[in-house]
Scaffold this motif. Structure first.
Motif, short mmCIF file in Angstrom:
data_model
loop_
_atom_site.label_atom_id
_atom_site.label_comp_id
_atom_site.label_asym_id
_atom_site.label_seq_id
_atom_site.Cartn_x
_atom_site.Cartn_y
_atom_site.Cartn_z
N GLY A 215 -18.02 -0.01 14.10
CA GLY A 215 -17.66 1.48 15.36
C GLY A 215 -16.45 1.72 15.40
O GLY A 215 -16.74 2.59 16.36
N LYS A 216 -15.35 0.57 15.45
CA LYS A 216 -14.31 0.75 15.31
C LYS A 216 -13.31 1.68 14.25
O LYS A 216 -11.99 2.52 14.38
N MET A 217 -13.74 0.99 13.11
CA MET A 217 -13.27 1.29 11.73
C MET A 217 -14.25 2.57 10.65
O MET A 217 -14.66 1.99 9.66
N PRO A 218 -14.83 3.83 11.27
CA PRO A 218 -15.40 4.26 9.90
C PRO A 218 -15.42 4.49 8.87
O PRO A 218 -13.87 4.98 8.71
N GLY A 219 -16.07 4.26 8.00
CA GLY A 219 -15.55 4.15 6.73
C GLY A 219 -14.85 3.79 5.65
O GLY A 219 -14.48 3.51 4.76
N ALA B 93 -6.71 -1.28 14.35
CA ALA B 93 -8.30 0.16 14.57
C ALA B 93 -7.30 0.76 13.97
O ALA B 93 -8.03 1.61 13.19
N PRO B 94 -6.01 1.11 14.80
CA PRO B 94 -5.44 2.72 14.20
C PRO B 94 -4.82 2.98 13.39
O PRO B 94 -5.00 3.76 12.57
N ALA C 114 -2.07 -4.80 8.95
CA ALA C 114 -3.16 -4.30 8.48
C ALA C 114 -2.75 -3.15 7.64
O ALA C 114 -3.65 -2.73 6.89
N LYS C 115 -1.29 -2.18 8.00
CA LYS C 115 -1.14 -1.22 7.38
C LYS C 115 -1.10 -1.01 5.98
O LYS C 115 -1.42 -0.63 5.13
N GLN C 116 -0.39 -2.67 5.66
CA GLN C 116 0.27 -3.12 4.24
C GLN C 116 -0.82 -3.77 3.48
O GLN C 116 -0.73 -3.16 2.08
N SER C 117 -1.83 -4.08 4.13
CA SER C 117 -2.89 -4.46 2.60
C SER C 117 -4.02 -4.10 2.16
O SER C 117 -4.67 -3.21 2.78
N ASP C 118 -4.10 -4.07 1.23
CA ASP C 118 -5.09 -3.74 0.08
C ASP C 118 -6.56 -4.59 0.97
O ASP C 118 -7.85 -4.09 0.35
N ILE C 119 -6.14 -5.91 0.76
CA ILE C 119 -6.97 -7.05 1.30
C ILE C 119 -6.67 -7.70 2.53
O ILE C 119 -5.86 -7.84 2.87
#
Length: 270
Positions: free
Chosen positions: A109-113, A86-87, A63-68
């Motif tokens: 709701g967990k990942m705004p923006g 999410a964090p 999740a940290k390293q992916s563009d997609i």
């Protein structure tokens, strides 16, 4: 558009495999761009040996390293996956979910923006002839969604719809392969009934439906026009169509799509 993008998959099942195969076969990416996580080491070993992709059991790292980032897990576990990633998901990461019934709002709701894209593909993506429908979240601009559309186009056809239409997509194309398999099975039985071996009957039935579908897609003509080309006056085809209409096949298929759509709505309210 996928050049140099890091693409991650959380969940290494059949859908992830189909998408990776499609992208690689189409030359959209190279194996070094792809990373997949799964709980099963045997599955990860298979994906690595088959495609040369990187593997891990750490979904947060992907999740940290992916563009997609593709979430290719079952709807039953999507909640725990969201809580885990999410964090660490950045607002430049495009999150793509194929979990049926899980709304964009659930992710937002967990990942705004974060740009969220919800996709309903069907099982023929496994053979490169899938039908996928995408619904775009608030932050998923055309620049964000076009590379994702490329991915799904590598395994079939893709359309963009409103999220409100996703239950209808589920009822028609998502569940549609099941209807087609029923038709092929019934036509196969009919072939056996009139004297063919089951192997020959399956081939006759399946290839006939495949060819008919291809004619619709490639000619752009209305199915009724193509039907009229087959049904000569007083001939065999119109005799068969008459029997189908007498037995309500058309109405049964319409009812099946409506029922599946309504069931999808019920499941989404849970």
């Amino acid at each position: 558009m996928l050049t140099n993008k890091k693409i991650g998959f959380i969940g290494g099942g059949a859908m992830a495999e189909a998408l990776m195969r499609g992208m690689l076969n189409a030359g959209l990416v190279v194996p070094s761009q792809l990373t997949v996580s799964d709980l099963t080491a045997k599955r990860l070993d298979y994906l690595h040996s088959t495609f040369g992709v990187s593997t891990t059991t750490d979904s947060q790292e992907i999740a940290k390293q992916s563009d997609i980032l593709f979430l290719t897990v079952k709807p039953q576990v999507i909640g725990s996956v969201i809580d885990t990633i999410a964090p660490v998901v950045g607002k430049t990461t495009v999150l793509v979910s194929v979990a049926a019934g899980v709304t964009i709002a659930t992710f937002q709701g967990k990942m705004p923006g974060v740009p969220i894209i919800r996709v309903m593909p069907n099982t023929p993506v496994a053979v490169g002839e899938g039908m996928s429908a995408m619904a775009l979240g608030k932050y998923a601009t055309s620049a964000v969604s076009e590379p994702v559309a490329q991915v799904f186009a590598s395994v079939g056809q893709v359309v963009t719809v409103s999220e409100e239409a996703m239950d209808a997509v589920t009822g028609l194309s998502g569940s549609g392969p099941a209807y087609a398999f029923v038709l092929i099975d019934a036509l196969t039985d009919a072939g056996v009934r009139v004297g063919f071996s089951r192997q020959t009957a399956v081939l006759l039935a399946a290839q006939t439906l495949l060819g008919a579908a291809k004619m619709v897609l490639e000619t752009g003509q209305h199915p009724a026009q193509l039907r009229d080309m087959v049904t000569s006056p007083g001939g065999t085809a119109i005799t068969g169509v008459h029997v189908l209409e007498q037995n309500g096949v058309r109405a049964a298929l319409i009812d099946a799509v409506v029922a599946a759509t309504n069931r999808s709505r019920e499941m989404g309210r849970r």
